[in-house]
Design a protein around this motif. Structure first.
Motif, PDB file in Angstrom:
ATOM      1  N   VAL A 175     -21.834  53.079 -16.246  1.00 52.49           N
ATOM      2  CA  VAL A 175     -20.736  54.245 -16.292  1.00 52.49           C
ATOM      3  C   VAL A 175     -20.565  54.766 -14.958  1.00 52.49           C
ATOM      4  CG1 VAL A 175     -20.647  56.553 -17.278  1.00 52.49           C
ATOM      5  CG2 VAL A 175     -20.162  54.651 -18.970  1.00 52.49           C
ATOM      6  N   ILE A 176     -19.290  55.083 -14.445  1.00 44.22           N
ATOM      7  CA  ILE A 176     -19.278  55.867 -12.778  1.00 44.22           C
ATOM      8  C   ILE A 176     -19.154  57.311 -13.413  1.00 44.22           C
ATOM      9  CG2 ILE A 176     -18.323  55.213 -10.701  1.00 44.22           C
ATOM     10  CD1 ILE A 176     -20.680  53.113 -11.069  1.00 44.22           C
ATOM     11  N   ILE A 177     -19.710  58.534 -12.951  1.00 45.70           N
ATOM     12  CA  ILE A 177     -18.947  59.609 -12.932  1.00 45.70           C
ATOM     13  C   ILE A 177     -18.853  60.106 -11.485  1.00 45.70           C
ATOM     14  CG2 ILE A 177     -19.839  61.629 -13.234  1.00 45.70           C
ATOM     15  CD1 ILE A 177     -21.954  61.371 -16.203  1.00 45.70           C
ATOM     16  N   SER A 178     -17.416  60.581 -11.709  1.00 47.51           N
ATOM     17  CA  SER A 178     -16.769  61.148 -10.443  1.00 47.51           C
ATOM     18  C   SER A 178     -16.353  62.074 -10.610  1.00 47.51           C
ATOM     19  CB  SER A 178     -16.027  59.917  -9.976  1.00 47.51           C
ATOM     20  OG  SER A 178     -15.898  60.305  -8.745  1.00 47.51           O
ATOM     21  N   LYS A 179     -16.618  63.377  -9.586  1.00 44.45           N
ATOM     22  CA  LYS A 179     -16.173  64.819  -9.477  1.00 44.45           C
ATOM     23  C   LYS A 179     -15.457  65.344 -10.914  1.00 44.45           C
ATOM     24  CE  LYS A 179     -12.867  62.739  -5.736  1.00 44.45           C
ATOM     25  NZ  LYS A 179     -11.970  63.200  -5.247  1.00 44.45           N
ATOM     26  N   LYS A 180     -16.296  65.101 -11.667  1.00 42.91           N
ATOM     27  CA  LYS A 180     -16.853  65.796 -13.108  1.00 42.91           C
ATOM     28  C   LYS A 180     -16.406  65.119 -14.379  1.00 42.91           C
ATOM     29  CE  LYS A 180     -17.160  70.264 -11.129  1.00 42.91           C
ATOM     30  NZ  LYS A 180     -16.274  71.315 -11.131  1.00 42.91           N
ATOM     31  N   ARG A 181     -15.822  63.811 -13.913  1.00 46.93           N
ATOM     32  CA  ARG A 181     -14.728  62.859 -15.049  1.00 46.93           C
ATOM     33  C   ARG A 181     -15.760  61.706 -14.995  1.00 46.93           C
ATOM     34  NH1 ARG A 181     -10.613  65.197 -17.415  1.00 46.93           N
ATOM     35  NH2 ARG A 181      -9.449  63.195 -17.393  1.00 46.93           N
ATOM     36  N   ILE A 182     -15.786  61.225 -16.193  1.00 49.45           N
ATOM     37  CA  ILE A 182     -16.076  59.794 -16.249  1.00 49.45           C
ATOM     38  C   ILE A 182     -14.827  58.575 -15.850  1.00 49.45           C
ATOM     39  CG2 ILE A 182     -17.042  58.166 -17.863  1.00 49.45           C
ATOM     40  CD1 ILE A 182     -18.019  60.481 -19.291  1.00 49.45           C
ATOM     41  N   ARG A 183     -15.240  58.579 -14.790  1.00 51.68           N
ATOM     42  CA  ARG A 183     -13.928  57.342 -14.464  1.00 51.68           C
ATOM     43  C   ARG A 183     -14.009  55.728 -15.354  1.00 51.68           C
ATOM     44  NH1 ARG A 183     -13.150  58.187  -8.941  1.00 51.68           N
ATOM     45  NH2 ARG A 183     -11.373  56.137  -9.189  1.00 51.68           N
ATOM     46  N   ALA A 184     -15.072  55.437 -15.215  1.00 52.91           N
ATOM     47  CA  ALA A 184     -14.916  54.028 -15.683  1.00 52.91           C
ATOM     48  C   ALA A 184     -15.985  53.576 -16.236  1.00 52.91           C
ATOM     49  CB  ALA A 184     -14.979  53.117 -14.650  1.00 52.91           C
ATOM     50  N   ALA A 185     -16.186  52.303 -17.142  1.00 53.72           N
ATOM     51  CA  ALA A 185     -17.687  51.872 -17.568  1.00 53.72           C
ATOM     52  C   ALA A 185     -16.964  51.016 -18.019  1.00 53.72           C
ATOM     53  CB  ALA A 185     -17.652  51.746 -19.583  1.00 53.72           C
ATOM     54  N   LYS A 186     -18.475  49.819 -18.331  1.00 54.42           N
ATOM     55  CA  LYS A 186     -18.638  47.804 -18.275  1.00 54.42           C
ATOM     56  C   LYS A 186     -18.406  47.859 -16.912  1.00 54.42           C
ATOM     57  CE  LYS A 186     -17.510  44.233 -20.501  1.00 54.42           C
ATOM     58  NZ  LYS A 186     -16.993  43.751 -22.109  1.00 54.42           N
ATOM     59  N   CYS A 187     -18.997  49.061 -16.193  1.00 55.31           N
ATOM     60  CA  CYS A 187     -19.012  48.750 -14.063  1.00 55.31           C
ATOM     61  C   CYS A 187     -19.578  47.620 -13.523  1.00 55.31           C
ATOM     62  CB  CYS A 187     -18.238  49.571 -13.041  1.00 55.31           C
ATOM     63  SG  CYS A 187     -17.978  50.717 -14.313  1.00 55.31           S
ATOM     64  N   LEU A 188     -19.937  46.567 -12.839  1.00 58.17           N
ATOM     65  CA  LEU A 188     -20.774  46.106 -12.333  1.00 58.17           C
ATOM     66  C   LEU A 188     -21.373  46.203 -10.794  1.00 58.17           C
ATOM     67  CD1 LEU A 188     -18.381  42.579 -12.783  1.00 58.17           C
ATOM     68  CD2 LEU A 188     -20.530  43.154 -14.079  1.00 58.17           C
ATOM     69  N   LEU A 189     -22.742  46.078 -10.474  1.00 59.25           N
ATOM     70  CA  LEU A 189     -23.224  46.953  -9.749  1.00 59.25           C
ATOM     71  C   LEU A 189     -24.162  45.920  -8.928  1.00 59.25           C
ATOM     72  CD1 LEU A 189     -24.996  49.980 -11.778  1.00 59.25           C
ATOM     73  CD2 LEU A 189     -22.639  49.977 -10.192  1.00 59.25           C
ATOM     74  N   PRO A 190     -24.272  46.013  -7.863  1.00 59.41           N
ATOM     75  CA  PRO A 190     -24.944  45.248  -7.178  1.00 59.41           C
ATOM     76  C   PRO A 190     -26.437  45.247  -7.861  1.00 59.41           C
ATOM     77  CG  PRO A 190     -24.472  47.008  -5.625  1.00 59.41           C
ATOM     78  CD  PRO A 190     -23.871  47.691  -6.677  1.00 59.41           C
ATOM     79  N   ILE A 191     -27.017  43.816  -7.555  1.00 56.12           N
ATOM     80  CA  ILE A 191     -28.334  44.060  -8.251  1.00 56.12           C
ATOM     81  C   ILE A 191     -29.930  44.037  -6.680  1.00 56.12           C
ATOM     82  CG2 ILE A 191     -30.290  42.874  -8.927  1.00 56.12           C
ATOM     83  CD1 ILE A 191     -28.021  43.348 -10.966  1.00 56.12           C
ATOM     84  N   ALA A 192     -30.817  45.113  -7.034  1.00 58.95           N
ATOM     85  CA  ALA A 192     -31.614  45.267  -5.833  1.00 58.95           C
ATOM     86  C   ALA A 192     -32.647  43.933  -6.100  1.00 58.95           C
ATOM     87  CB  ALA A 192     -32.392  46.589  -5.893  1.00 58.95           C
ATOM     88  N   HIS A 193     -32.879  42.666  -4.909  1.00 59.83           N
ATOM     89  CA  HIS A 193     -33.831  42.124  -5.201  1.00 59.83           C
ATOM     90  C   HIS A 193     -35.674  42.047  -4.331  1.00 59.83           C
ATOM     91  CE1 HIS A 193     -31.189  39.071  -6.708  1.00 59.83           C
ATOM     92  NE2 HIS A 193     -30.165  39.745  -6.162  1.00 59.83           N
ATOM     93  N   ASP A 194     -35.815  43.948  -4.235  1.00 58.24           N
ATOM     94  CA  ASP A 194     -36.862  43.495  -4.032  1.00 58.24           C
ATOM     95  C   ASP A 194     -38.353  42.878  -4.560  1.00 58.24           C
ATOM     96  OD1 ASP A 194     -34.543  45.828  -3.338  1.00 58.24           O
ATOM     97  OD2 ASP A 194     -35.893  46.623  -2.398  1.00 58.24           O
ATOM     98  N   MET A 195     -39.448  43.025  -3.865  1.00 57.29           N
ATOM     99  CA  MET A 195     -40.117  42.641  -4.463  1.00 57.29           C
ATOM    100  C   MET A 195     -40.917  42.989  -5.402  1.00 57.29           C
ATOM    101  SD  MET A 195     -39.648  39.247  -4.146  1.00 57.29           S
ATOM    102  CE  MET A 195     -40.753  38.233  -4.692  1.00 57.29           C
TER     103      MET A 195
END
Length: 256
Positions: A175-195
């Motif tokens: 879920v993305i929250i921006s400017k005091k609003r829930i903008r969208a849900a089910k959003c895809l994020l970049p995955i961190a691959h840190d060991m």
């Protein structure tokens, strides 16, 4: 030659060393050390051929490759460069100067946005409901919002809990929250691959960390396996947080 060495030359060398140091840190964080070493080797060869040995033909070819290569580097590392430039502009020592020109002052604490997130995380933690909430700050997340389902609603505790309910069609993703609003849900994020990420942390945690490496966003993660609450910020985890810890972090970071 050494008699001509002055303050300007010292500053020149210092700035080049500083640029190389920050480039090294940037590449290390993005797991691109081999690329960084390769670029340094190529620059060294270019200097040897063009400056020291003065090979005109080979030097001309390498000059053209450097010109094209700079464009390639910018395209390849655009997210890292954007984050570096943001962090440079957001440096604490530059903030007073920025506020002087923009007239911006510290924001007031917005508990109407913060507390629904805390209460929702409390209930989801008790029920071991997995959740990933990303809070936008200075860097826009429009590209991330476009990958999900638009909601555009006030930040509401029950809405957040319903989104991440296990049988909800929107519970996967962020879920993305921006400017005091829930903008969208089910959003895809970049995955961190840190060991060095603990093995008990799954894809949800890696995605929450990944967005903080490519932006200044803050991620709140609730583990589906343990119910523990975590926060990812500036590419680092803050694990096993209490509700008081979560509220304190949100107040500090969302009011900055």
């Amino acid at each position: 030659m050494f008699l001509d060495f002055g303050v300007k030359d010292f500053i020149d060398i210092f700035l080049v060393a500083l640029m190389l140091f920050y480039s090294y840190r940037l590449m290390k964080e993005s797991r691109s050390m081999n690329v960084f070493i390769g670029i340094l080797v190529f620059i060294l060869i270019w200097l040897l051929v063009s400056v020291i040995f003065e090979m005109r033909l080979m030097g001309s070819i390498l000059d053209k490759m450097v010109s094209v290569g700079m464009i390639g580097v910018i395209v390849l590392f655009q997210s890292e460069i954007r984050k570096f430039l943001y962090s440079l502009g957001a440096h604490q020592r530059l903030q007073p100067l920025l506020k002087f020109f923009t007239g911006k002052h510290k924001k007031e604490i917005d508990r109407n946005t913060i507390m629904p997130i805390v209460w929702a995380c409390k209930n989801m933690s008790k029920g071991k409901v997995g959740a990933l909430i990303v809070i936008e700050r200075a860097i826009p997340l429009d590209d991330i919002v476009s990958t999900g389902e638009t909601i555009d609603a006030n930040v509401n505790q029950l809405l957040l809990e319903n989104i991440f309910f296990k049988n909800s069609p929107l519970h996967d993703g962020a879920v993305i929250i921006s400017k005091k609003r829930i903008r969208a849900a089910k959003c895809l994020l970049p995955i961190a691959h840190d060991m060095d990420i603990p093995k008990e942390l799954g894809t949800r945690h890696r995605a929450g960390l990944g967005i903080t490496k490519s932006s200044d966003a803050l991620s709140v993660i609730v583990s589906e396996e343990t119910g523990r609450i975590s926060v990812a910020l500036d590419g680092e985890f803050r694990l096993r947080l209490s509700l008081e810890d979560l509220e304190s972090i949100l107040i500090n970071e969302m009011s900055a």
